[in-house]
Design a protein around this motif. Sequence first.
Motif, PDB file in Angstrom:
ATOM      1  N   LYS A 152      52.135  37.400  50.874  1.00 30.52           N
ATOM      2  CA  LYS A 152      51.573  38.799  50.447  1.00 30.52           C
ATOM      3  C   LYS A 152      50.436  38.958  50.341  1.00 30.52           C
ATOM      4  O   LYS A 152      49.629  37.938  49.712  1.00 30.52           O
ATOM      5  CB  LYS A 152      52.456  38.969  48.822  1.00 30.52           C
ATOM      6  CG  LYS A 152      52.172  40.275  48.360  1.00 30.52           C
ATOM      7  CD  LYS A 152      52.813  40.402  46.914  1.00 30.52           C
ATOM      8  CE  LYS A 152      52.308  41.779  46.516  1.00 30.52           C
ATOM      9  NZ  LYS A 152      52.722  41.766  45.050  1.00 30.52           N
ATOM     10  N   PRO A 153      49.675  40.042  50.715  1.00 35.58           N
ATOM     11  CA  PRO A 153      48.097  40.287  50.749  1.00 35.58           C
ATOM     12  C   PRO A 153      47.711  40.109  49.616  1.00 35.58           C
ATOM     13  O   PRO A 153      48.141  40.509  48.590  1.00 35.58           O
ATOM     14  CB  PRO A 153      47.994  41.293  51.641  1.00 35.58           C
ATOM     15  CG  PRO A 153      49.082  41.571  52.348  1.00 35.58           C
ATOM     16  CD  PRO A 153      50.197  41.231  51.797  1.00 35.58           C
ATOM     17  N   LEU A 154      46.560  39.589  49.394  1.00 38.92           N
ATOM     18  CA  LEU A 154      45.650  39.518  48.190  1.00 38.92           C
ATOM     19  C   LEU A 154      44.668  40.714  48.111  1.00 38.92           C
ATOM     20  O   LEU A 154      43.994  41.063  49.014  1.00 38.92           O
ATOM     21  CB  LEU A 154      45.038  38.111  48.056  1.00 38.92           C
ATOM     22  CG  LEU A 154      44.643  37.582  46.724  1.00 38.92           C
ATOM     23  CD1 LEU A 154      45.654  37.783  45.663  1.00 38.92           C
ATOM     24  CD2 LEU A 154      43.883  36.433  46.682  1.00 38.92           C
ATOM     25  N   GLY A 155      44.622  41.482  47.047  1.00 38.20           N
ATOM     26  CA  GLY A 155      43.830  42.638  46.768  1.00 38.20           C
ATOM     27  C   GLY A 155      42.606  42.237  46.280  1.00 38.20           C
ATOM     28  O   GLY A 155      42.345  41.086  45.906  1.00 38.20           O
ATOM     29  N   PHE A 156      41.613  43.081  46.500  1.00 41.21           N
ATOM     30  CA  PHE A 156      40.170  42.550  46.222  1.00 41.21           C
ATOM     31  C   PHE A 156      40.200  42.823  44.654  1.00 41.21           C
ATOM     32  O   PHE A 156      39.490  41.714  44.210  1.00 41.21           O
ATOM     33  CB  PHE A 156      38.954  43.791  46.707  1.00 41.21           C
ATOM     34  CG  PHE A 156      38.972  43.659  48.339  1.00 41.21           C
ATOM     35  CD1 PHE A 156      38.009  42.571  48.580  1.00 41.21           C
ATOM     36  CD2 PHE A 156      39.220  44.469  48.980  1.00 41.21           C
ATOM     37  CE1 PHE A 156      37.801  42.482  49.922  1.00 41.21           C
ATOM     38  CE2 PHE A 156      38.964  44.525  50.384  1.00 41.21           C
ATOM     39  CZ  PHE A 156      38.333  43.206  50.665  1.00 41.21           C
ATOM     40  N   GLY A 157      40.644  43.605  44.092  1.00 42.94           N
ATOM     41  CA  GLY A 157      40.987  43.496  42.667  1.00 42.94           C
ATOM     42  C   GLY A 157      41.437  42.274  41.995  1.00 42.94           C
ATOM     43  O   GLY A 157      40.901  41.803  40.987  1.00 42.94           O
ATOM     44  N   GLN A 158      42.516  41.851  42.665  1.00 44.72           N
ATOM     45  CA  GLN A 158      43.095  40.707  42.284  1.00 44.72           C
ATOM     46  C   GLN A 158      42.336  39.529  42.117  1.00 44.72           C
ATOM     47  O   GLN A 158      42.154  38.596  41.365  1.00 44.72           O
ATOM     48  CB  GLN A 158      44.273  40.334  43.097  1.00 44.72           C
ATOM     49  CG  GLN A 158      45.389  38.968  42.354  1.00 44.72           C
ATOM     50  CD  GLN A 158      46.404  39.016  43.085  1.00 44.72           C
ATOM     51  OE1 GLN A 158      46.727  39.772  43.691  1.00 44.72           O
ATOM     52  NE2 GLN A 158      47.179  38.070  42.668  1.00 44.72           N
ATOM     53  N   VAL A 159      41.589  39.355  43.412  1.00 41.62           N
ATOM     54  CA  VAL A 159      40.410  38.367  43.585  1.00 41.62           C
ATOM     55  C   VAL A 159      39.480  38.134  42.426  1.00 41.62           C
ATOM     56  O   VAL A 159      39.185  37.191  42.151  1.00 41.62           O
ATOM     57  CB  VAL A 159      39.733  38.572  45.011  1.00 41.62           C
ATOM     58  CG1 VAL A 159      38.753  37.591  45.009  1.00 41.62           C
ATOM     59  CG2 VAL A 159      40.849  38.213  46.255  1.00 41.62           C
ATOM     60  N   TYR A 160      38.706  39.599  42.290  1.00 41.79           N
ATOM     61  CA  TYR A 160      37.650  39.363  41.503  1.00 41.79           C
ATOM     62  C   TYR A 160      38.406  39.303  39.820  1.00 41.79           C
ATOM     63  O   TYR A 160      37.615  38.467  39.224  1.00 41.79           O
ATOM     64  CB  TYR A 160      36.889  40.641  41.446  1.00 41.79           C
ATOM     65  CG  TYR A 160      36.060  40.868  42.695  1.00 41.79           C
ATOM     66  CD1 TYR A 160      35.159  40.009  42.939  1.00 41.79           C
ATOM     67  CD2 TYR A 160      36.648  41.759  43.652  1.00 41.79           C
ATOM     68  CE1 TYR A 160      34.207  39.912  44.221  1.00 41.79           C
ATOM     69  CE2 TYR A 160      35.962  41.956  44.994  1.00 41.79           C
ATOM     70  CZ  TYR A 160      34.794  40.817  45.165  1.00 41.79           C
ATOM     71  OH  TYR A 160      34.068  40.876  46.362  1.00 41.79           O
ATOM     72  N   ALA A 161      39.379  39.714  39.633  1.00 41.58           N
ATOM     73  CA  ALA A 161      39.901  39.169  38.125  1.00 41.58           C
ATOM     74  C   ALA A 161      40.407  37.945  38.036  1.00 41.58           C
ATOM     75  O   ALA A 161      40.263  37.245  37.116  1.00 41.58           O
ATOM     76  CB  ALA A 161      41.209  40.277  38.092  1.00 41.58           C
ATOM     77  N   THR A 162      40.844  37.147  39.261  1.00 39.71           N
ATOM     78  CA  THR A 162      41.235  35.862  39.193  1.00 39.71           C
ATOM     79  C   THR A 162      39.826  35.048  38.956  1.00 39.71           C
ATOM     80  O   THR A 162      39.854  33.905  38.441  1.00 39.71           O
ATOM     81  CB  THR A 162      42.034  35.572  40.529  1.00 39.71           C
ATOM     82  OG1 THR A 162      43.246  36.285  40.477  1.00 39.71           O
ATOM     83  CG2 THR A 162      42.218  34.001  40.410  1.00 39.71           C
ATOM     84  N   LEU A 163      38.996  35.376  39.723  1.00 41.61           N
ATOM     85  CA  LEU A 163      37.524  34.771  39.893  1.00 41.61           C
ATOM     86  C   LEU A 163      36.925  34.746  38.399  1.00 41.61           C
ATOM     87  O   LEU A 163      36.430  33.746  37.758  1.00 41.61           O
ATOM     88  CB  LEU A 163      36.602  35.176  40.667  1.00 41.61           C
ATOM     89  CG  LEU A 163      36.711  34.888  42.295  1.00 41.61           C
ATOM     90  CD1 LEU A 163      35.720  35.506  43.023  1.00 41.61           C
ATOM     91  CD2 LEU A 163      36.605  33.296  42.282  1.00 41.61           C
ATOM     92  N   GLY A 164      37.178  35.715  37.666  1.00 40.99           N
ATOM     93  CA  GLY A 164      36.773  35.955  36.195  1.00 40.99           C
ATOM     94  C   GLY A 164      37.548  35.041  35.359  1.00 40.99           C
ATOM     95  O   GLY A 164      36.872  34.364  34.432  1.00 40.99           O
ATOM     96  N   ARG A 165      38.984  34.979  35.675  1.00 44.23           N
ATOM     97  CA  ARG A 165      39.793  33.985  34.700  1.00 44.23           C
ATOM     98  C   ARG A 165      39.261  32.342  34.916  1.00 44.23           C
ATOM     99  O   ARG A 165      39.092  31.734  34.174  1.00 44.23           O
ATOM    100  CB  ARG A 165      40.944  34.397  34.964  1.00 44.23           C
ATOM    101  CG  ARG A 165      41.575  35.446  34.321  1.00 44.23           C
ATOM    102  CD  ARG A 165      43.051  35.776  34.241  1.00 44.23           C
ATOM    103  NE  ARG A 165      43.612  35.675  35.557  1.00 44.23           N
ATOM    104  CZ  ARG A 165      43.901  36.689  36.192  1.00 44.23           C
ATOM    105  NH1 ARG A 165      43.322  37.834  35.930  1.00 44.23           N
ATOM    106  NH2 ARG A 165      44.204  36.512  37.396  1.00 44.23           N
ATOM    107  N   LEU A 166      39.060  32.226  36.362  1.00 50.24           N
ATOM    108  CA  LEU A 166      38.661  30.986  36.563  1.00 50.24           C
ATOM    109  C   LEU A 166      37.352  30.817  36.041  1.00 50.24           C
ATOM    110  O   LEU A 166      37.131  29.606  35.661  1.00 50.24           O
ATOM    111  CB  LEU A 166      38.644  30.663  38.128  1.00 50.24           C
ATOM    112  CG  LEU A 166      40.036  30.830  39.002  1.00 50.24           C
ATOM    113  CD1 LEU A 166      39.820  31.008  40.643  1.00 50.24           C
ATOM    114  CD2 LEU A 166      40.832  29.684  38.544  1.00 50.24           C
TER     115      LEU A 166
END
Length: 181
Positions: free
Chosen positions: A36-50
């Motif tokens: 399933k493609p990863l959305g840009f918003g999901q990438v940035y939110a995940t980076l924030g949590r990481l």
Amino acid sequence: MVAMSAPFVLLGLLAGGPRHGYDLKHAYDRTLPRAKPLGFGQVYATLGRLERDGLVSQSGQEREGGPDRTTFALTEDGRRKLAGWLAAVEEPAPHVASALLAKVVVALLAAGPEQALAYLAAQRRAHVDRLRELTRAKSQPGATVGDVIAADYAITHLDADLTWLAATIERVATPHPGEPS
């Protein structure tokens, strides 16, 4: 049971060196082309949590003809967490959760064997079409090893479904003693 998740894939992509979110999103899509493609918003939110959890840190800013892009790097804690995830064996799923199975059972209960057989035949055709599509994709010029192993993974699952579909068609088509006909 350890689940496959976008955070670990992003950590894995950062293991090769610092990257910004835009590059990570495209690397994710290239690395897991059938996921399933990863959305840009999901990438940035995940980076924030990481980053909040100390697994990545900001390592600089880049500007490539556009807005500033923050680059992120894996921390030592991030490397340890990634190594632990990679070392953990995935347990087989404890429950069968499949729309395919549910539809066949409901078709048998609600509409009877004829409707279930019609659904099974249509589903088998769809699986065979998808199998052909994936087989062609593996031999396309420019197919990467990631493309091929992702297609192989999907083909193996389709093969298992096709085996189950064939057995189920046979079972549904053959009356069993003690069952209403």
